[in-house]
Design a protein around this motif. Structure first.
Motif, PDB file in Angstrom:
ATOM      1  N   PHE A  87      19.109  -0.863 -17.313  1.00 26.54           N
ATOM      2  CA  PHE A  87      20.075   0.084 -16.766  1.00 26.54           C
ATOM      3  C   PHE A  87      19.875   1.474 -17.364  1.00 26.54           C
ATOM      4  N   VAL A  88      20.360   2.472 -16.636  1.00 27.36           N
ATOM      5  CA  VAL A  88      20.265   3.867 -17.067  1.00 27.36           C
ATOM      6  C   VAL A  88      21.586   4.568 -16.776  1.00 27.36           C
ATOM      7  N   LEU A  89      22.062   5.343 -17.725  1.00 27.39           N
ATOM      8  CA  LEU A  89      23.240   6.197 -17.552  1.00 27.39           C
ATOM      9  C   LEU A  89      22.827   7.633 -17.838  1.00 27.39           C
ATOM     10  N   GLU A  90      23.313   8.582 -17.022  1.00 27.97           N
ATOM     11  CA  GLU A  90      22.989   9.990 -17.241  1.00 27.97           C
ATOM     12  C   GLU A  90      24.289  10.794 -17.358  1.00 27.97           C
ATOM     13  N   TYR A  91      24.298  11.782 -18.295  1.00 21.64           N
ATOM     14  CA  TYR A  91      25.479  12.611 -18.539  1.00 21.64           C
ATOM     15  C   TYR A  91      25.088  14.081 -18.586  1.00 21.64           C
ATOM     16  N   ASP A  92      26.089  14.939 -18.457  1.00 18.34           N
ATOM     17  CA  ASP A  92      25.810  16.380 -18.471  1.00 18.34           C
ATOM     18  C   ASP A  92      25.730  16.947 -19.875  1.00 18.34           C
ATOM     19  N   LYS A  93      26.123  16.161 -20.875  1.00 20.53           N
ATOM     20  CA  LYS A  93      26.019  16.613 -22.258  1.00 20.53           C
ATOM     21  C   LYS A  93      25.950  15.391 -23.187  1.00 20.53           C
ATOM     22  N   THR A 129      19.416   4.356 -21.916  1.00 22.45           N
ATOM     23  CA  THR A 129      18.748   3.293 -21.183  1.00 22.45           C
ATOM     24  C   THR A 129      18.812   2.041 -22.039  1.00 22.45           C
ATOM     25  N   GLY A 130      18.800   0.892 -21.388  1.00 22.10           N
ATOM     26  CA  GLY A 130      18.892  -0.352 -22.147  1.00 22.10           C
ATOM     27  C   GLY A 130      18.848  -1.556 -21.235  1.00 22.10           C
ATOM     28  N   PHE A 131      19.282  -2.691 -21.780  1.00 24.52           N
ATOM     29  CA  PHE A 131      19.181  -3.955 -21.061  1.00 24.52           C
ATOM     30  C   PHE A 131      20.528  -4.672 -21.018  1.00 24.52           C
ATOM     31  N   LEU A 132      20.742  -5.372 -19.925  1.00 25.47           N
ATOM     32  CA  LEU A 132      21.933  -6.186 -19.751  1.00 25.47           C
ATOM     33  C   LEU A 132      21.562  -7.649 -19.954  1.00 25.47           C
ATOM     34  N   ASN A 133      22.555  -8.489 -20.254  1.00 22.53           N
ATOM     35  CA  ASN A 133      22.243  -9.910 -20.401  1.00 22.53           C
ATOM     36  C   ASN A 133      21.830 -10.476 -19.053  1.00 22.53           C
ATOM     37  N   SER A 134      20.939 -11.444 -19.075  1.00 23.68           N
ATOM     38  CA  SER A 134      20.321 -11.946 -17.848  1.00 23.68           C
ATOM     39  C   SER A 134      21.328 -12.536 -16.871  1.00 23.68           C
ATOM     40  N   GLY A 135      22.467 -13.049 -17.381  1.00 21.64           N
ATOM     41  CA  GLY A 135      23.478 -13.618 -16.505  1.00 21.64           C
ATOM     42  C   GLY A 135      24.127 -12.593 -15.599  1.00 21.64           C
ATOM     43  N   ALA A 136      23.944 -11.303 -15.910  1.00 19.70           N
ATOM     44  CA  ALA A 136      24.553 -10.241 -15.106  1.00 19.70           C
ATOM     45  C   ALA A 136      23.929 -10.134 -13.726  1.00 19.70           C
ATOM     46  N   SER A 137      22.803 -10.795 -13.500  1.00 25.16           N
ATOM     47  CA  SER A 137      22.160 -10.744 -12.186  1.00 25.16           C
ATOM     48  C   SER A 137      23.032 -11.367 -11.108  1.00 25.16           C
ATOM     49  N   SER A 138      24.004 -12.201 -11.503  1.00 26.35           N
ATOM     50  CA  SER A 138      24.888 -12.839 -10.528  1.00 26.35           C
ATOM     51  C   SER A 138      26.004 -11.898 -10.066  1.00 26.35           C
ATOM     52  N   GLU A 159      34.778   9.360 -22.691  1.00 24.60           N
ATOM     53  CA  GLU A 159      33.795  10.252 -22.069  1.00 24.60           C
ATOM     54  C   GLU A 159      32.663   9.467 -21.403  1.00 24.60           C
ATOM     55  N   ILE A 160      32.442   8.256 -21.871  1.00 25.62           N
ATOM     56  CA  ILE A 160      31.388   7.416 -21.307  1.00 25.62           C
ATOM     57  C   ILE A 160      31.719   6.997 -19.878  1.00 25.62           C
ATOM     58  N   LEU A 161      32.991   7.089 -19.486  1.00 26.11           N
ATOM     59  CA  LEU A 161      33.439   6.566 -18.194  1.00 26.11           C
ATOM     60  C   LEU A 161      33.085   7.459 -17.017  1.00 26.11           C
ATOM     61  N   SER A 162      32.514   8.638 -17.280  1.00 24.48           N
ATOM     62  CA  SER A 162      32.217   9.573 -16.187  1.00 24.48           C
ATOM     63  C   SER A 162      30.742   9.982 -16.186  1.00 24.48           C
ATOM     64  N   PRO A 163      29.843   9.042 -15.913  1.00 21.63           N
ATOM     65  CA  PRO A 163      28.419   9.384 -15.869  1.00 21.63           C
ATOM     66  C   PRO A 163      28.076  10.166 -14.610  1.00 21.63           C
ATOM     67  N   ILE A 164      27.015  10.960 -14.686  1.00 22.29           N
ATOM     68  CA  ILE A 164      26.498  11.632 -13.492  1.00 22.29           C
ATOM     69  C   ILE A 164      25.890  10.585 -12.562  1.00 22.29           C
ATOM     70  N   THR A 165      25.147   9.675 -13.156  1.00 21.46           N
ATOM     71  CA  THR A 165      24.536   8.596 -12.376  1.00 21.46           C
ATOM     72  C   THR A 165      24.529   7.304 -13.185  1.00 21.46           C
ATOM     73  N   TYR A 166      24.572   6.194 -12.473  1.00 17.43           N
ATOM     74  CA  TYR A 166      24.331   4.880 -13.051  1.00 17.43           C
ATOM     75  C   TYR A 166      23.306   4.195 -12.162  1.00 17.43           C
ATOM     76  N   ALA A 167      22.303   3.579 -12.767  1.00 20.27           N
ATOM     77  CA  ALA A 167      21.304   2.830 -12.011  1.00 20.27           C
ATOM     78  C   ALA A 167      20.904   1.611 -12.812  1.00 20.27           C
ATOM     79  N   ASP A 168      20.593   0.530 -12.124  1.00 18.90           N
ATOM     80  CA  ASP A 168      20.039  -0.626 -12.823  1.00 18.90           C
ATOM     81  C   ASP A 168      19.031  -1.344 -11.938  1.00 18.90           C
ATOM     82  N   LYS A 169      18.235  -2.181 -12.550  1.00 14.37           N
ATOM     83  CA  LYS A 169      17.173  -2.894 -11.852  1.00 14.37           C
ATOM     84  C   LYS A 169      17.103  -4.324 -12.368  1.00 14.37           C
TER      85      LYS A 169
END
Length: 240
Positions: A87-93, A129-138, A159-169
């Motif tokens: 997963f990836v999180l992006e912020y303005d600061k 950027t980082g990794f989620l536990n494998s069970g999160a695929s469900s 402040e973490i609750l308002s990311p510019i973008t969230y993406a995961d794979k």
């Protein structure tokens, strides 16, 4: 991807076929015949397979069939990182840096298992950027995002609750493994001796990071395997 782009510059475009999936490989007298999903026939002197061995086993038919020993090994070669969710999180600061936090996290509780500060070198884009536990695929992507932000807010504040973008794979798809997910040991059968051999009378080879005998699964393994394969191809044509 700069390494790939640099290599592409040295190869004529006519020799690169994208979105072309090979479904069968047949050995003829002096060449190899490959058939694609749309029925196209490709002819080659030798074939080098660089996709994950698990995909080779499940997606390609061989004629004549490969020896039973290598056929049994292919589906058991673990595809490194398969089953992972990145997963990836992006912020303005970089608010966490301003609070004195490194942004590095390891956890056995919650959906996030590990995380790193992913701010670019120029410090113009900030994030994690980082990794989620494998069970999160469900979960759906939306639920995964909610759980990620919920866990991180307990550590880094609202402040973490308002990311510019969230993406995961979810790193298990048709390009990594096709079929029921099988739990295997990390690096299981990576670099197996049978993967170093050639088949179909010296016209079929395996290459790629799972084939590498050192640094299997990593970029270094892919590079060393490619270099070794280049040597094998050169020797093949010198013998001819």
């Amino acid at each position: 991807d700069s390494l790939i782009e640099k290599l592409i510059q040295k190869i004529p475009n006519v020799n690169i076929q994208l979105n072309t999936k090979v479904t069968s490989i047949k050995e003829l007298d002096n060449e190899m015949l490959l058939t694609t999903t749309d029925g196209e026939k490709l002819h080659a002197a030798i074939v080098v397979l660089c996709i994950p061995p698990q995909l080779i086993a499940s997606q390609i038919e061989f004629s004549p069939e490969l020896p039973v020993q290598i056929s049994n090994v292919l589906p058991t070669v673990q595809t490194w990182m398969s089953g992972s969710i990145k997963f990836v999180l992006e912020y303005d600061k970089p608010f966490w840096r301003n609070k004195g936090f490194s942004g590095m996290l390891y956890s056995h509780a919650g959906i996030v298992t590990e995380m790193y500060d992913h701010t670019n070198a120029e410090e113009t884009k900030f994030g994690f950027t980082g990794f989620l536990n494998s069970g999160a695929s469900s979960y759906t992507k939306k639920v995964r995002e909610e759980l990620v932000l919920q866990q991180l807010s307990q550590l880094l504040g609202n402040e973490i609750l308002s990311p510019i973008t969230y993406a995961d794979k979810v790193w298990t798809d048709e390009f990594v493994y096709n079929g029921p997910q099988v739990i295997q040991r990390p690096h299981q059968n990576n670099g197996h001796p049978l993967l170093q051999e050639c088949y179909m009378n010296g016209k079929l080879y395996f290459s790629g990071t799972e084939v590498a005998t050192e640094f299997s699964g990593y970029m270094e393994g892919a590079v060393t395997s490619g270099l070794e394969m280049a040597t094998k191809i050169r020797l093949y044509y010198e013998d001819k």
